[in-house]
Enzyme design. Structure first.
Site, short mmCIF file in Angstrom:
data_model
loop_
_atom_site.label_atom_id
_atom_site.label_comp_id
_atom_site.label_asym_id
_atom_site.label_seq_id
_atom_site.Cartn_x
_atom_site.Cartn_y
_atom_site.Cartn_z
N ASP A 96 0.95 -1.17 -0.04
CA ASP A 96 0.01 0.01 0.01
C ASP A 96 0.92 1.26 -0.05
O ASP A 96 2.06 1.03 0.58
CB ASP A 96 -0.84 -0.07 1.34
CG ASP A 96 -1.88 1.34 1.25
OD1 ASP A 96 -2.47 1.52 0.05
OD2 ASP A 96 -2.00 2.19 2.16
N SER A 97 0.62 2.46 -0.45
CA SER A 97 1.04 3.55 -0.24
C SER A 97 1.55 4.03 1.08
O SER A 97 2.35 4.69 1.22
CB SER A 97 0.24 4.72 -0.77
OG SER A 97 -0.90 5.06 0.05
N TYR A 137 -0.98 8.48 -2.03
CA TYR A 137 -0.63 8.57 -3.70
C TYR A 137 -1.73 9.28 -4.56
O TYR A 137 -2.05 9.39 -5.68
CB TYR A 137 -0.81 6.92 -4.08
CG TYR A 137 0.55 6.48 -4.02
CD1 TYR A 137 1.66 6.77 -3.48
CD2 TYR A 137 0.77 4.97 -4.69
CE1 TYR A 137 2.91 5.90 -3.29
CE2 TYR A 137 1.55 4.40 -4.63
CZ TYR A 137 2.97 4.60 -3.80
OH TYR A 137 4.08 3.98 -3.82
N GLY A 138 -3.06 9.43 -3.64
CA GLY A 138 -4.31 9.75 -4.08
C GLY A 138 -4.48 10.89 -5.20
O GLY A 138 -5.36 10.80 -6.08
N CYS A 141 -4.15 -1.59 -2.38
CA CYS A 141 -4.18 -0.15 -2.69
C CYS A 141 -5.07 0.28 -3.69
O CYS A 141 -4.83 -0.09 -4.85
CB CYS A 141 -2.90 0.66 -2.58
SG CYS A 141 -2.83 2.52 -3.13
N ASN A 142 -6.12 0.84 -3.77
CA ASN A 142 -7.08 1.25 -4.74
C ASN A 142 -6.61 2.19 -5.85
O ASN A 142 -6.68 1.92 -7.04
CB ASN A 142 -8.46 1.67 -4.46
CG ASN A 142 -9.41 0.75 -3.71
OD1 ASN A 142 -10.12 0.07 -4.41
ND2 ASN A 142 -9.19 0.64 -2.28
N THR A 143 -5.87 3.10 -5.15
CA THR A 143 -5.21 4.17 -6.36
C THR A 143 -4.20 3.27 -7.27
O THR A 143 -4.02 3.63 -8.65
CB THR A 143 -4.50 5.30 -5.26
OG1 THR A 143 -5.65 5.72 -4.50
CG2 THR A 143 -4.13 6.43 -6.32
N GLU A 195 -3.73 9.34 7.58
CA GLU A 195 -2.32 9.26 7.79
C GLU A 195 -1.65 9.95 8.98
O GLU A 195 -0.68 10.09 9.62
CB GLU A 195 -1.51 9.53 6.58
CG GLU A 195 -1.85 8.69 5.43
CD GLU A 195 -0.90 7.47 5.53
OE1 GLU A 195 0.46 7.54 5.57
OE2 GLU A 195 -1.14 6.23 5.27
N CYS A 219 -11.11 2.73 -0.56
CA CYS A 219 -9.90 3.17 -0.08
C CYS A 219 -9.52 2.24 1.08
O CYS A 219 -10.27 2.19 1.83
CB CYS A 219 -9.67 4.55 -0.15
SG CYS A 219 -8.20 5.00 0.50
N THR A 220 -8.47 1.46 1.03
CA THR A 220 -8.02 0.79 2.09
C THR A 220 -7.85 1.59 3.41
O THR A 220 -7.59 0.93 4.53
CB THR A 220 -6.97 -0.21 1.81
OG1 THR A 220 -5.86 0.76 1.32
CG2 THR A 220 -7.22 -1.03 0.63
N HIS A 221 -7.66 2.92 3.23
CA HIS A 221 -7.42 3.65 4.71
C HIS A 221 -8.90 3.93 5.35
O HIS A 221 -8.89 4.17 6.47
CB HIS A 221 -7.00 5.08 4.30
CG HIS A 221 -5.35 5.23 4.12
ND1 HIS A 221 -4.87 4.46 3.13
CD2 HIS A 221 -4.50 5.78 4.99
CE1 HIS A 221 -3.34 4.73 3.05
NE2 HIS A 221 -3.21 5.57 4.17
N1 DGL Z 1 -4.98 3.15 0.62
C1 DGL Z 1 -4.91 3.89 -0.78
C2 DGL Z 1 -6.06 3.33 -1.60
O1 DGL Z 1 -6.77 2.41 -1.25
C3 DGL Z 1 -4.68 5.08 -0.33
C4 DGL Z 1 -4.39 6.04 -1.45
C5 DGL Z 1 -3.41 7.25 -1.30
O2 DGL Z 1 -2.10 7.10 -0.61
O3 DGL Z 1 -4.13 8.29 -1.39
O4 DGL Z 1 -6.39 4.10 -2.44
#
Ligand code: DGL
Length: 274
Positions: A11-12, A43-44, A74-76, A159, A193-195
């Site tokens: 993940d990011s 990363y978003g 990570c979805n992004t 974060e 988004c996994t966050h």
């Molecule tokens: N957990 C990432 C996702 O699922 C976070 C993206 C990010 O870093 O902005 O998209």
């Protein structure tokens, strides 16, 4: 034959730990190695090119750790980098290795949860602007209406450990109201988004009664279980001693302090320079 190695989970930052937690619950016998690219998170809001470049660097690092299977939790990264890595890079750098994302397993299932055939996707700017969710959902459920809302403040709140603050309430309420303005018959909201699972309590507070809130962890874990059954050639190359190791590209002290909230257990991480 190559010696078996751990399953890589990427993940990011911290968000992928919410997915790893469910994967470990479903498949505890495997070894896992987690990498959070915290030094470059979030990363978003980054460009396609940047997310692709960062993700590919991390995937190569997993390969150097003897992983034959890497999950982009990570979805992004799944939206912006996965397809290019699968189609362009893997055939050249590692034809016998696999990289999987979190969007496909989620979109294969989501239509089954909605009675009104109307679903809401909450995600980062990058995931929303890629249009990956509407495109993929319509492959499996052409009749389902998909509404998206970008929530660019949610990852920074998580974060920065502000996810229980009043500021979090403000942005969550605003984004939830926006998505229901777009589609007032939505009966399933996906945290794409996994966050976002860390914001679940607050999100639930602002959801209309009867709307179901879905996180991806369990869906991805079930899908991985199924994948390993269907792909014995990859499964054979995944080691099974129940070991888990964690790495971050940023401060190990910060990672150890925050990661436990996402994973539900104390974590002692190592540092990686990419
Ligand atoms: N957990 C990432 C996702 O699922 C976070 C993206 C990010 O870093 O902005 O998209």
């Amino acid at each position: 034959m190559q010696t078996p190695g751990p399953i890589g989970v990427f993940d990011s930052g911290y968000g992928g730990l919410t997915v790893l937690k469910e994967i470990v619950r479903a498949l505890p016998e495997y070894d896992y190695i987690y990498l959070g690219d915290n030094a470059r998170a979030p990363y978003g809001n980054r460009s396609f090119e940047t997310v692709y470049r960062y993700t590919l660097e991390c995937v190569k690092w997993f390969f150097s750790q003897n992983c034959s299977l890497v999950i982009l939790a990570c979805n992004t990264a799944s939206a912006k980098a996965l397809r290019t890595i699968q189609q362009k890079d893997l055939p050249v750098i590692a034809p016998d290795k696999r990289v999987l994302g979190v969007i496909r397993p989620t979109t294969e299932k989501i239509g089954e949860y909605s009675g009104s055939k109307s679903v809401g996707i909450l995600a980062t700017n990058g995931t929303v602007s890629s249009n990956s969710y509407p495109i993929e959902i319509h492959k499996f459920f052409p009749e389902v209406k998909v509404y998206q809302e970008a929530c660019p403040m949610w990852v920074p709140l998580v974060e920065n450990n502000e996810y229980q603050s009043h500021a979090a309430d403000h942005f969550i309420k605003k984004n939830i109201q926006e998505i229901f303005k777009k589609g007032n018959d939505i009966d399933v909201i996906l945290l794409a988004c996994t966050h976002y699972p860390l914001l679940k309590d607050k999100i639930e507070k602002y959801l209309p009664v009867g709307v179901r809130l879905l996180s991806q962890g369990e869906i991805v874990a079930d899908s991985l279980k199924d994948y390993l059954k269907r792909h014995p050639e990859i499964e054979d190359r995944c080691s099974k001693t129940g070991r888990r190791s964690f790495y971050t590209t940023d401060s190990v002290t910060d990672f150890n302090e925050h990661a436990a909230k996402f994973f539900g257990e104390e974590i002692i991480a190592g540092h990686v320079d990419l």
